[in-house]
Design a protein around this motif. Structure first.
Motif, PDB file in Angstrom:
ATOM      1  N   PRO A 107       1.361  23.621 -20.509  1.00 58.45           N
ATOM      2  CA  PRO A 107       0.994  23.322 -19.121  1.00 58.45           C
ATOM      3  C   PRO A 107       2.018  23.926 -18.170  1.00 58.45           C
ATOM      4  O   PRO A 107       3.209  24.023 -18.493  1.00 58.45           O
ATOM      5  N   PRO A 108       1.579  24.360 -17.015  1.00 61.16           N
ATOM      6  CA  PRO A 108       2.526  24.941 -16.055  1.00 61.16           C
ATOM      7  C   PRO A 108       3.536  23.899 -15.571  1.00 61.16           C
ATOM      8  O   PRO A 108       3.212  22.732 -15.383  1.00 61.16           O
ATOM      9  N   THR A 109       4.751  24.340 -15.412  1.00 61.79           N
ATOM     10  CA  THR A 109       5.831  23.465 -14.958  1.00 61.79           C
ATOM     11  C   THR A 109       6.473  24.049 -13.706  1.00 61.79           C
ATOM     12  O   THR A 109       6.455  25.259 -13.493  1.00 61.79           O
ATOM     13  N   TRP A 110       6.998  23.187 -12.888  1.00 60.85           N
ATOM     14  CA  TRP A 110       7.772  23.616 -11.740  1.00 60.85           C
ATOM     15  C   TRP A 110       8.831  22.554 -11.473  1.00 60.85           C
ATOM     16  O   TRP A 110       8.735  21.426 -11.945  1.00 60.85           O
ATOM     17  N   SER A 111       9.844  22.926 -10.749  1.00 62.35           N
ATOM     18  CA  SER A 111      10.983  22.027 -10.546  1.00 62.35           C
ATOM     19  C   SER A 111      11.501  22.174  -9.122  1.00 62.35           C
ATOM     20  O   SER A 111      11.197  23.150  -8.427  1.00 62.35           O
ATOM     21  N   LEU A 112      12.279  21.198  -8.726  1.00 62.00           N
ATOM     22  CA  LEU A 112      12.966  21.217  -7.436  1.00 62.00           C
ATOM     23  C   LEU A 112      14.422  20.858  -7.710  1.00 62.00           C
ATOM     24  O   LEU A 112      14.712  19.760  -8.171  1.00 62.00           O
ATOM     25  N   LYS A 113      15.308  21.785  -7.440  1.00 59.36           N
ATOM     26  CA  LYS A 113      16.713  21.581  -7.742  1.00 59.36           C
ATOM     27  C   LYS A 113      17.447  21.041  -6.522  1.00 59.36           C
ATOM     28  O   LYS A 113      17.292  21.550  -5.417  1.00 59.36           O
ATOM     29  N   VAL A 114      18.227  20.004  -6.763  1.00 54.19           N
ATOM     30  CA  VAL A 114      19.094  19.464  -5.727  1.00 54.19           C
ATOM     31  C   VAL A 114      20.280  20.403  -5.569  1.00 54.19           C
ATOM     32  O   VAL A 114      20.960  20.737  -6.548  1.00 54.19           O
ATOM     33  N   THR A 115      20.534  20.862  -4.365  1.00 50.90           N
ATOM     34  CA  THR A 115      21.638  21.785  -4.133  1.00 50.90           C
ATOM     35  C   THR A 115      22.973  21.052  -4.260  1.00 50.90           C
ATOM     36  O   THR A 115      23.036  19.824  -4.095  1.00 50.90           O
ATOM     37  N   PRO A 116      24.056  21.777  -4.544  1.00 46.63           N
ATOM     38  CA  PRO A 116      25.371  21.112  -4.625  1.00 46.63           C
ATOM     39  C   PRO A 116      25.763  20.399  -3.342  1.00 46.63           C
ATOM     40  O   PRO A 116      26.416  19.346  -3.393  1.00 46.63           O
ATOM     41  N   VAL A 117      25.368  20.932  -2.192  1.00 39.13           N
ATOM     42  CA  VAL A 117      25.712  20.277  -0.926  1.00 39.13           C
ATOM     43  C   VAL A 117      24.987  18.944  -0.797  1.00 39.13           C
ATOM     44  O   VAL A 117      25.585  17.923  -0.412  1.00 39.13           O
ATOM     45  N   ASP A 118      23.684  18.915  -1.130  1.00 45.34           N
ATOM     46  CA  ASP A 118      22.943  17.657  -1.079  1.00 45.34           C
ATOM     47  C   ASP A 118      23.524  16.647  -2.061  1.00 45.34           C
ATOM     48  O   ASP A 118      23.572  15.441  -1.767  1.00 45.34           O
ATOM     49  N   TYR A 119      23.953  17.118  -3.219  1.00 46.55           N
ATOM     50  CA  TYR A 119      24.555  16.213  -4.206  1.00 46.55           C
ATOM     51  C   TYR A 119      25.850  15.610  -3.669  1.00 46.55           C
ATOM     52  O   TYR A 119      26.075  14.395  -3.775  1.00 46.55           O
ATOM     53  N   LEU A 120      26.700  16.439  -3.072  1.00 42.90           N
ATOM     54  CA  LEU A 120      27.977  15.937  -2.549  1.00 42.90           C
ATOM     55  C   LEU A 120      27.759  14.955  -1.400  1.00 42.90           C
ATOM     56  O   LEU A 120      28.445  13.924  -1.318  1.00 42.90           O
ATOM     57  N   LEU A 121      26.820  15.259  -0.530  1.00 38.59           N
ATOM     58  CA  LEU A 121      26.550  14.356   0.590  1.00 38.59           C
ATOM     59  C   LEU A 121      25.954  13.038   0.111  1.00 38.59           C
ATOM     60  O   LEU A 121      26.252  11.968   0.655  1.00 38.59           O
ATOM     61  N   GLY A 122      25.116  13.094  -0.923  1.00 38.25           N
ATOM     62  CA  GLY A 122      24.574  11.864  -1.489  1.00 38.25           C
ATOM     63  C   GLY A 122      25.642  11.011  -2.143  1.00 38.25           C
ATOM     64  O   GLY A 122      25.645   9.778  -2.004  1.00 38.25           O
ATOM     65  N   VAL A 123      26.576  11.651  -2.853  1.00 37.26           N
ATOM     66  CA  VAL A 123      27.674  10.908  -3.476  1.00 37.26           C
ATOM     67  C   VAL A 123      28.591  10.312  -2.412  1.00 37.26           C
ATOM     68  O   VAL A 123      29.105   9.194  -2.570  1.00 37.26           O
ATOM     69  N   ALA A 124      28.799  11.040  -1.326  1.00 35.92           N
ATOM     70  CA  ALA A 124      29.623  10.497  -0.230  1.00 35.92           C
ATOM     71  C   ALA A 124      28.979   9.250   0.369  1.00 35.92           C
ATOM     72  O   ALA A 124      29.673   8.276   0.700  1.00 35.92           O
ATOM     73  N   ASP A 125      27.663   9.261   0.514  1.00 37.66           N
ATOM     74  CA  ASP A 125      26.980   8.063   1.007  1.00 37.66           C
ATOM     75  C   ASP A 125      27.000   6.933  -0.021  1.00 37.66           C
ATOM     76  O   ASP A 125      26.944   5.754   0.348  1.00 37.66           O
ATOM     77  N   LEU A 126      27.082   7.285  -1.309  1.00 37.86           N
ATOM     78  CA  LEU A 126      27.134   6.271  -2.360  1.00 37.86           C
ATOM     79  C   LEU A 126      28.355   5.371  -2.203  1.00 37.86           C
ATOM     80  O   LEU A 126      28.280   4.167  -2.518  1.00 37.86           O
ATOM     81  N   THR A 127      29.455   5.901  -1.711  1.00 39.41           N
ATOM     82  CA  THR A 127      30.676   5.107  -1.596  1.00 39.41           C
ATOM     83  C   THR A 127      30.494   3.907  -0.663  1.00 39.41           C
ATOM     84  O   THR A 127      31.089   2.852  -0.882  1.00 39.41           O
ATOM     85  N   GLY A 128      29.680   4.069   0.369  1.00 41.43           N
ATOM     86  CA  GLY A 128      29.411   2.931   1.243  1.00 41.43           C
ATOM     87  C   GLY A 128      28.653   1.823   0.542  1.00 41.43           C
ATOM     88  O   GLY A 128      28.926   0.630   0.754  1.00 41.43           O
ATOM     89  N   GLU A 129      27.710   2.204  -0.319  1.00 39.51           N
ATOM     90  CA  GLU A 129      26.966   1.188  -1.078  1.00 39.51           C
ATOM     91  C   GLU A 129      27.865   0.503  -2.102  1.00 39.51           C
ATOM     92  O   GLU A 129      27.724  -0.703  -2.359  1.00 39.51           O
ATOM     93  N   LEU A 130      28.798   1.254  -2.693  1.00 36.09           N
ATOM     94  CA  LEU A 130      29.721   0.648  -3.655  1.00 36.09           C
ATOM     95  C   LEU A 130      30.674  -0.322  -2.958  1.00 36.09           C
ATOM     96  O   LEU A 130      31.068  -1.334  -3.545  1.00 36.09           O
ATOM     97  N   MET A 131      31.045  -0.019  -1.715  1.00 38.80           N
ATOM     98  CA  MET A 131      31.876  -0.951  -0.967  1.00 38.80           C
ATOM     99  C   MET A 131      31.126  -2.260  -0.723  1.00 38.80           C
ATOM    100  O   MET A 131      31.692  -3.356  -0.866  1.00 38.80           O
ATOM    101  N   ARG A 132      29.847  -2.167  -0.381  1.00 39.42           N
ATOM    102  CA  ARG A 132      29.047  -3.392  -0.190  1.00 39.42           C
ATOM    103  C   ARG A 132      28.867  -4.134  -1.505  1.00 39.42           C
ATOM    104  O   ARG A 132      28.839  -5.366  -1.536  1.00 39.42           O
ATOM    105  N   LEU A 133      28.721  -3.378  -2.600  1.00 41.08           N
ATOM    106  CA  LEU A 133      28.621  -4.012  -3.917  1.00 41.08           C
ATOM    107  C   LEU A 133      29.889  -4.765  -4.259  1.00 41.08           C
ATOM    108  O   LEU A 133      29.843  -5.842  -4.878  1.00 41.08           O
TER     109      LEU A 133
END
Length: 286
Positions: free
Chosen positions: A171-197
């Motif tokens: 079956p045909p497959t396709w993908s969407l890759k998260v760019t390194p910048v989006d990954y870093l920005l998402g991890v930076a936002d994760l720190t705020g959630e960990l502080m609340r945790l």
């Protein structure tokens, strides 16, 4: 052309009737007009796709935020496995939205539409990494995230239509890759959630989690400092917020270590929330 008057434009010297005749004499089937019509169609198609991607990104952001809110109930829920299973179902729904984004980008350059989908991808990275930390107490890699974003087309044909001598086709497959910048920005936002945790864990009597979070956030902060000013502007901009979250968690660990024995457990969360408000006010004044 006196003072205060308007300067005449060049085409104002031509009478309006002459300009109207020139418009009427334009051949709509000429090669030049056909080229402009094709350009118009291409631009309209691209703008419509951009708007569809913006709407999908907004839906991805909303569903990812709901997943994060659900995961914050993990520390207070009597059965944490139910929360994790429900969050996994929500993330599957988010991935179905991302699948629609990947379908829209088939044959397209993703970076031409990156601004439209970047907010949703950042929020998805934040939700996935938050769930991954609750499960494993570690940080999910960008490769693991991208491996979950490989999609296959659903085969809805009836098996009775297949002949015995037909070969099995992939079956045909396709993908969407998260760019390194989006990954870093998402991890930076994760720190705020960990502080609340951290704060909610102390309120529930969990004293070990804040120290784990302090070491984990320190490692993330050290990693971001290696990037420095060489990274994108958005990464350096969120480094200040990351430092704030780390300071609040370290302050919570300090209070637990020094005054943990003299403050009742049910009052620790109130003490932390008061101190974090004071820290925010001092940083705002400075």
């Amino acid at each position: 052309s006196g003072s205060g008057g308007f300067r005449k434009r060049k085409h104002d010297n031509f009478p309006h009737g002459q300009r109207r005749e020139e418009k009427e004499n334009v051949n709509p089937s000429s090669a030049l007009m056909m080229s402009f019509k094709s350009f118009q169609l291409e631009l309209d198609t691209r703008h419509d796709k951009y708007e569809r991607l913006v709407k999908l990104s907004r839906d991805i952001t909303i569903e990812s935020k709901r997943t994060i809110f659900l995961l914050h109930r993990f520390t207070s829920a009597p059965n944490g496995e139910e929360i994790l299973n429900e969050s996994e179902a929500k993330l599957d729904a988010v991935r179905r939205k991302i699948k629609q984004v990947a379908q829209e980008l088939i044959g397209e350059d993703m970076y031409q539409f990156h601004r439209a989908i970047s907010p949703g991808l950042q929020e998805y990275v934040e939700a996935v990494s938050f769930q991954y930390f609750i499960k494993t107490r570690s940080l999910v890699s960008v490769e693991e995230i991208n491996n979950q974003l490989i999609f296959t087309a659903e085969d809805r044909e009836e098996t009775t239509n297949k002949t015995s001598d037909s070969q099995d086709k992939q079956p045909p497959t396709w993908s969407l890759k998260v760019t390194p910048v989006d990954y870093l920005l998402g991890v930076a936002d994760l720190t705020g959630e960990l502080m609340r945790l951290c704060i909610s864990s102390v309120g529930n009597g969990d004293i070990d989690t804040p120290f784990e979070l302090s070491q984990f956030l320190r490692q993330i902060y050290d990693g971001f400092t290696f990037i420095g000013n060489t990274g994108p502007y958005e990464v350096s901009k969120k480094l200040y917020t990351l430092k704030q979250s780390l300071a609040k968690v370290e302050n919570a660990c300090y209070t637990l270590k020094v005054r943990g024995s003299e403050i009742p457990k049910h009052m620790l969360a109130d003490v932390f929330s008061t101190k974090t408000e004071l820290i925010d006010q001092e940083e705002g004044l400075s």
